[in-house]
Write a protein that holds these residues in place. Structure first.
Motif, mmCIF file in Angstrom:
data_model
loop_
_atom_site.group_PDB
_atom_site.id
_atom_site.type_symbol
_atom_site.label_atom_id
_atom_site.label_comp_id
_atom_site.label_asym_id
_atom_site.label_seq_id
_atom_site.Cartn_x
_atom_site.Cartn_y
_atom_site.Cartn_z
ATOM 1 N N ARG A 183 0.840 -1.209 0.000
ATOM 2 C CA ARG A 183 0.000 0.000 0.000
ATOM 3 C C ARG A 183 0.868 1.250 0.000
ATOM 4 N NH1 ARG A 183 -1.482 3.157 4.429
ATOM 5 N NH2 ARG A 183 -3.238 4.571 4.034
ATOM 6 N N PHE A 184 1.875 1.275 0.867
ATOM 7 C CA PHE A 184 2.759 2.438 0.943
ATOM 8 C C PHE A 184 3.493 2.644 -0.376
ATOM 9 C CE2 PHE A 184 6.749 4.551 1.658
ATOM 10 C CZ PHE A 184 6.443 5.572 2.533
ATOM 11 N N LYS A 185 4.050 1.571 -0.919
ATOM 12 C CA LYS A 185 4.840 1.690 -2.148
ATOM 13 C C LYS A 185 3.978 2.118 -3.334
ATOM 14 C CE LYS A 185 6.721 -2.421 -1.433
ATOM 15 N NZ LYS A 185 7.605 -3.622 -1.505
ATOM 16 N N ALA A 186 2.780 1.563 -3.433
ATOM 17 C CA ALA A 186 1.900 1.924 -4.548
ATOM 18 C C ALA A 186 1.486 3.391 -4.469
ATOM 19 C CB ALA A 186 0.673 1.024 -4.557
ATOM 20 N N ALA A 187 1.194 3.874 -3.256
ATOM 21 C CA ALA A 187 0.807 5.274 -3.090
ATOM 22 C C ALA A 187 1.969 6.208 -3.408
ATOM 23 C CB ALA A 187 0.305 5.513 -1.670
ATOM 24 N N LEU A 188 3.174 5.822 -2.993
ATOM 25 C CA LEU A 188 4.350 6.636 -3.297
ATOM 26 C C LEU A 188 4.568 6.732 -4.805
ATOM 27 C CD1 LEU A 188 6.828 8.126 -2.019
ATOM 28 C CD2 LEU A 188 8.069 5.964 -2.324
ATOM 29 N N ALA A 189 4.457 5.605 -5.490
ATOM 30 C CA ALA A 189 4.646 5.599 -6.940
ATOM 31 C C ALA A 189 3.567 6.426 -7.640
ATOM 32 C CB ALA A 189 4.639 4.166 -7.463
ATOM 33 N N ASP A 190 2.336 6.334 -7.155
ATOM 34 C CA ASP A 190 1.246 7.093 -7.754
ATOM 35 C C ASP A 190 1.452 8.591 -7.559
ATOM 36 O OD1 ASP A 190 -1.481 6.994 -9.033
ATOM 37 O OD2 ASP A 190 -1.991 8.073 -7.207
ATOM 38 N N ASP A 191 1.851 8.987 -6.359
ATOM 39 C CA ASP A 191 2.106 10.404 -6.110
ATOM 40 C C ASP A 191 3.291 10.901 -6.934
ATOM 41 O OD1 ASP A 191 -0.014 10.725 -4.415
ATOM 42 O OD2 ASP A 191 1.165 10.574 -2.563
ATOM 43 N N ALA A 192 4.288 10.048 -7.122
ATOM 44 C CA ALA A 192 5.453 10.440 -7.931
ATOM 45 C C ALA A 192 5.042 10.751 -9.363
ATOM 46 C CB ALA A 192 6.515 9.346 -7.900
ATOM 47 N N HIS B 71 2.042 11.814 -10.334
ATOM 48 C CA HIS B 71 1.009 12.836 -10.473
ATOM 49 C C HIS B 71 1.311 14.183 -9.830
ATOM 50 C CE1 HIS B 71 -1.429 9.082 -11.205
ATOM 51 N NE2 HIS B 71 -1.723 9.821 -12.254
ATOM 52 N N ILE B 72 2.255 14.254 -8.910
ATOM 53 C CA ILE B 72 2.547 15.544 -8.293
ATOM 54 C C ILE B 72 3.082 16.508 -9.349
ATOM 55 C CG2 ILE B 72 4.894 14.846 -7.607
ATOM 56 C CD1 ILE B 72 4.521 16.596 -5.101
ATOM 57 N N SER B 73 2.699 17.764 -9.243
ATOM 58 C CA SER B 73 3.140 18.766 -10.225
ATOM 59 C C SER B 73 4.550 19.247 -9.902
ATOM 60 C CB SER B 73 2.186 19.962 -10.218
ATOM 61 O OG SER B 73 2.293 20.681 -9.000
ATOM 62 N N ALA C 90 10.210 15.176 -1.437
ATOM 63 C CA ALA C 90 10.240 15.653 -2.819
ATOM 64 C C ALA C 90 11.325 14.945 -3.613
ATOM 65 C CB ALA C 90 10.467 17.163 -2.849
ATOM 66 N N ALA C 91 12.498 14.768 -3.017
ATOM 67 C CA ALA C 91 13.592 14.093 -3.727
ATOM 68 C C ALA C 91 13.214 12.660 -4.077
ATOM 69 C CB ALA C 91 14.857 14.124 -2.880
ATOM 70 N N TRP C 92 12.540 11.978 -3.153
ATOM 71 C CA TRP C 92 12.085 10.618 -3.447
ATOM 72 C C TRP C 92 11.078 10.606 -4.602
ATOM 73 C CZ3 TRP C 92 13.062 5.664 -2.159
ATOM 74 C CH2 TRP C 92 14.038 5.448 -1.174
ATOM 75 N N LEU C 93 10.132 11.523 -4.573
ATOM 76 C CA LEU C 93 9.135 11.572 -5.642
ATOM 77 C C LEU C 93 9.791 11.891 -6.980
ATOM 78 C CD1 LEU C 93 6.350 13.504 -3.685
ATOM 79 C CD2 LEU C 93 6.373 11.060 -4.236
ATOM 80 N N ILE C 94 10.751 12.792 -6.962
ATOM 81 C CA ILE C 94 11.486 13.141 -8.185
ATOM 82 C C ILE C 94 12.253 11.941 -8.715
ATOM 83 C CG2 ILE C 94 13.453 14.505 -9.028
ATOM 84 C CD1 ILE C 94 12.439 16.753 -7.104
#
Length: 211
Positions: A51-60, A62-64, A82-86
């Motif tokens: 659940r955590f990993k899927a949400a992180l990937a999804d936010d990565a 879609h975040i602007s 932010a660095a992780w999402l990037i």
């Protein structure tokens, strides 16, 4: 709070843009009982819940860029996230920004995310940034920053690129004379490899699920 996207920052159903505090809550805190930023520390991602990993990937995905820039202007928690999402989304346009933040080392912990992102970008420019960071901070025994993460990321890039940038730090006595001499660079190399394997698997799963 339900939100939609309007090219830049997210907007609520009422048509108002999210505040900086909303953006932090949405991406950095995420779960008030188990904040996302704490779980991103220490390279634990491969062992975290699906659940955590899927949400992180999804936010990565879609975040602007605008919201990422807002997070990078704040303290270590938003910067780390932010660095992780990037890195997860491999947004190469943030390379220079992350490189500058890493070299300046203004806050604690966020360097873990910068090193992960640079390893994720996977190009010679990223190896140059990590080399510059180690040139600056590894000889300084008073600076216990993210040198161990940087050497792990650099070893990862050396494997990927067929280069030997890390040798100058590991075979010349620099590492052994540093504040990190008790740490094994190979262990952090493996941490970065495992993180990248997890990020790739999440990216591949997202691609298969995209209509």
């Amino acid at each position: 709070m339900s939100t939609a996207r309007d090219n830049g920052s997210e907007i609520t159903e009422a048509g108002t843009r999210l505040t900086a505090a909303d953006i932090v809550q949405r991406y950095v805190i995420w779960d008030r009982d188990e904040p996302r930023y704490l779980k991103l520390l220490g390279g634990k991602l491969p062992r975290l819940s699906n659940r955590f990993k899927a949400a992180l990937a999804d936010d990565a995905r879609h975040i602007s860029d605008e919201d990422l820039c807002e997070l990078l202007r704040r303290d270590w928690r938003p910067r780390l996230t932010a660095a992780w999402l990037i890195g997860m989304d491999r947004r190469l346009r943030f390379r220079q920004t992350l490189g500058d933040l890493l070299l300046n080392s203004e806050v604690c912990y966020a360097g873990q995310g910068y090193c992960f992102a640079l390893a994720s970008f996977g190009q010679s420019h990223d190896a140059e940034i990590l080399t510059a960071y180690l040139d600056r901070y590894l000889p300084r025994t008073d600076c216990y920053y993210d040198q161990h993460w940087a050497i792990g990321a650099l070893l990862h890039l050396d494997d990927r690129l067929g280069t030997h940038h890390a040798d100058r730090f590991l075979t010349t006595g620099l590492w052994q004379a540093s504040a990190f001499s008790r740490l094994d660079p190979a262990a952090y190399h493996q941490v970065i490899n495992d993180l990248r394997d997890t990020a790739r698997a999440l990216g591949n799963a997202a691609s298969r699920n995209t209509p």
